[in-house]
Design a protein around this motif. Structure first.
Motif, PDB file in Angstrom:
ATOM      1  N   MET A   1      41.352  49.442  46.292  1.00 41.25           N
ATOM      2  CA  MET A   1      42.011  49.354  44.989  1.00 41.25           C
ATOM      3  C   MET A   1      41.003  48.878  43.944  1.00 41.25           C
ATOM      4  N   ASP A   2      40.957  49.583  42.817  1.00 43.32           N
ATOM      5  CA  ASP A   2      40.108  49.195  41.691  1.00 43.32           C
ATOM      6  C   ASP A   2      40.938  48.309  40.763  1.00 43.32           C
ATOM      7  N   VAL A   3      40.670  47.005  40.770  1.00 41.98           N
ATOM      8  CA  VAL A   3      41.494  46.068  40.000  1.00 41.98           C
ATOM      9  C   VAL A   3      41.363  46.299  38.503  1.00 41.98           C
ATOM     10  N   PHE A   4      40.207  46.817  38.063  1.00 43.46           N
ATOM     11  CA  PHE A   4      40.019  47.055  36.631  1.00 43.46           C
ATOM     12  C   PHE A   4      40.856  48.246  36.159  1.00 43.46           C
ATOM     13  N   GLU A   5      40.877  49.284  36.981  1.00 47.52           N
ATOM     14  CA  GLU A   5      41.715  50.429  36.642  1.00 47.52           C
ATOM     15  C   GLU A   5      43.194  50.050  36.689  1.00 47.52           C
ATOM     16  N   LEU A   6      43.555  49.215  37.659  1.00 50.05           N
ATOM     17  CA  LEU A   6      44.932  48.745  37.753  1.00 50.05           C
ATOM     18  C   LEU A   6      45.310  47.953  36.508  1.00 50.05           C
ATOM     19  N   SER A   7      44.395  47.107  36.040  1.00 49.45           N
ATOM     20  CA  SER A   7      44.650  46.327  34.826  1.00 49.45           C
ATOM     21  C   SER A   7      44.862  47.242  33.623  1.00 49.45           C
ATOM     22  N   LYS A   8      44.018  48.253  33.495  1.00 52.92           N
ATOM     23  CA  LYS A   8      44.155  49.200  32.378  1.00 52.92           C
ATOM     24  C   LYS A   8      45.495  49.928  32.433  1.00 52.92           C
ATOM     25  N   GLN A   9      45.908  50.320  33.646  1.00 48.36           N
ATOM     26  CA  GLN A   9      47.161  51.041  33.799  1.00 48.36           C
ATOM     27  C   GLN A   9      48.358  50.168  33.432  1.00 48.36           C
ATOM     28  N   PRO A  46      41.104  40.467  31.192  1.00 50.46           N
ATOM     29  CA  PRO A  46      41.201  39.918  32.553  1.00 50.46           C
ATOM     30  C   PRO A  46      40.288  38.702  32.717  1.00 50.46           C
ATOM     31  N   LEU A  47      40.778  37.707  33.448  1.00 49.21           N
ATOM     32  CA  LEU A  47      39.998  36.505  33.728  1.00 49.21           C
ATOM     33  C   LEU A  47      39.319  36.668  35.085  1.00 49.21           C
ATOM     34  N   ILE A  48      38.006  36.550  35.076  1.00 51.51           N
ATOM     35  CA  ILE A  48      37.234  36.649  36.311  1.00 51.51           C
ATOM     36  C   ILE A  48      36.519  35.327  36.522  1.00 51.51           C
ATOM     37  N   GLN A  49      36.737  34.716  37.677  1.00 51.01           N
ATOM     38  CA  GLN A  49      36.073  33.460  37.978  1.00 51.01           C
ATOM     39  C   GLN A  49      35.839  33.347  39.475  1.00 51.01           C
ATOM     40  N   LEU A  50      34.907  32.489  39.839  1.00 51.42           N
ATOM     41  CA  LEU A  50      34.588  32.270  41.245  1.00 51.42           C
ATOM     42  C   LEU A  50      35.553  31.259  41.842  1.00 51.42           C
ATOM     43  N   ASN A  51      35.961  31.507  43.067  1.00 46.48           N
ATOM     44  CA  ASN A  51      36.816  30.571  43.773  1.00 46.48           C
ATOM     45  C   ASN A  51      35.936  29.458  44.344  1.00 46.48           C
TER      46      ASN A  51
END
Length: 263
Positions: A1-9, A46-51
């Protein structure tokens, strides 16, 4: 799954939904609203951060061997399946072990750390250890106060996982009950008749416990209280903080996530 494409959709679908019931007759206003929507006014990037990886602490076995924890803690705080089988002791983080040492030394402390880092275990483990050493059924030995019922409910589930699984008939070596106003009349009568070792409540119910004559038995059962925990301490401010601390929100020992000491 491409999370960026999912976000755009998702954003595109939500934008279409919002636009479907916007009817603006003024051209200038419509142009302004269209520009704001296209610019992402209603949906942030989208928020991207390290766990974060939390530093490991001493193994549970070492804490038991050193006399810091009761031997039964090895069985209680272990990875178990649904039937209670398993038995591999959990590995604690450093901040959890530091909390256990502070509690064992009789100190009050505030623990601030990241989400999902197991803050609750930093007070649940020493509470359970204390009850195991002193003995169950000697009144309320720990009071844990939550700002929301959802947190109390979640903690009740965690305690069931540790204290009930693996024990005959689900009888835990340390008893606990939730008393937040969600209980039936029968449950309340049972709790009043048999106060648990650990009582989970909220700040509103705590105030009622101290003022309603019918619950006086619980107050008397807590005369030997050794642990007072304020979960999510940062929420106790203003009117809510005053209600929780009896109008003395600035008193140092009350302004702690966990208090251990004699009353």
């Amino acid at each position: 799954m491409d999370v960026f494409e999912l976000s755009k959709q998702v954003v595109s679908d939500y934008g279409s939904y919002i636009s479907s019931f916007l009817t603006i007759r003024d051209d200038r206003i419509r142009a302004y609203v269209d520009h704001q929507l296209a610019d992402g006014f209603l949906w942030p990037q989208p928020l991207i951060q390290l766990n974060p990886a939390f530093e490991p602490g001493e193994p549970l076995r070492k804490l038991v061997d050193d006399g810091v924890l009761h031997p039964e803690c090895l069985k209680i705080f272990a990875v178990k399946d649904g039937s209670g089988r398993g038995g591999t002791p959990i590995r604690l983080h450093r901040h959890q072990v530091e909390g256990i040492h502070a509690a064992r030394a009789g100190e009050s402390y505030v623990l601030t750390t990241g989400t999902g880092s197991g803050k609750s275990l930093s007070y649940i483990v020493p509470i359970v250890d204390h009850v195991l050493r002193r003995g169950s059924g000697k009144g309320i030995q720990a009071l844990v106060v939550y700002p929301m019922n959802a947190l109390a409910n979640s903690q009740q589930g965690e305690l069931e996982k540790f204290l009930c699984r693996g024990y005959a008939d689900g009888r835990p070596p340390v008893t606990f009950r939730r008393y937040t106003g969600q209980e039936s009349d029968e449950e309340r009568r049972e709790i009043l008749a048999n106060p648990p070792d650990i009582l989970l409540t909220n700040y509103v119910m705590l105030e009622l416990l101290l003022t309603r004559p019918d619950e006086g038995k619980l107050v008397r059962a807590a005369r030997g209280l050794r642990f007072l925990v304020l979960d999510e301490l940062h929420t106790y401010r203003g009117r809510q903080g005053a209600a929780t601390t009896g109008g003395r929100a600035g008193v140092p020992w009350r302004a702690s996530r966990m208090h251990r000491g004699r009353r």
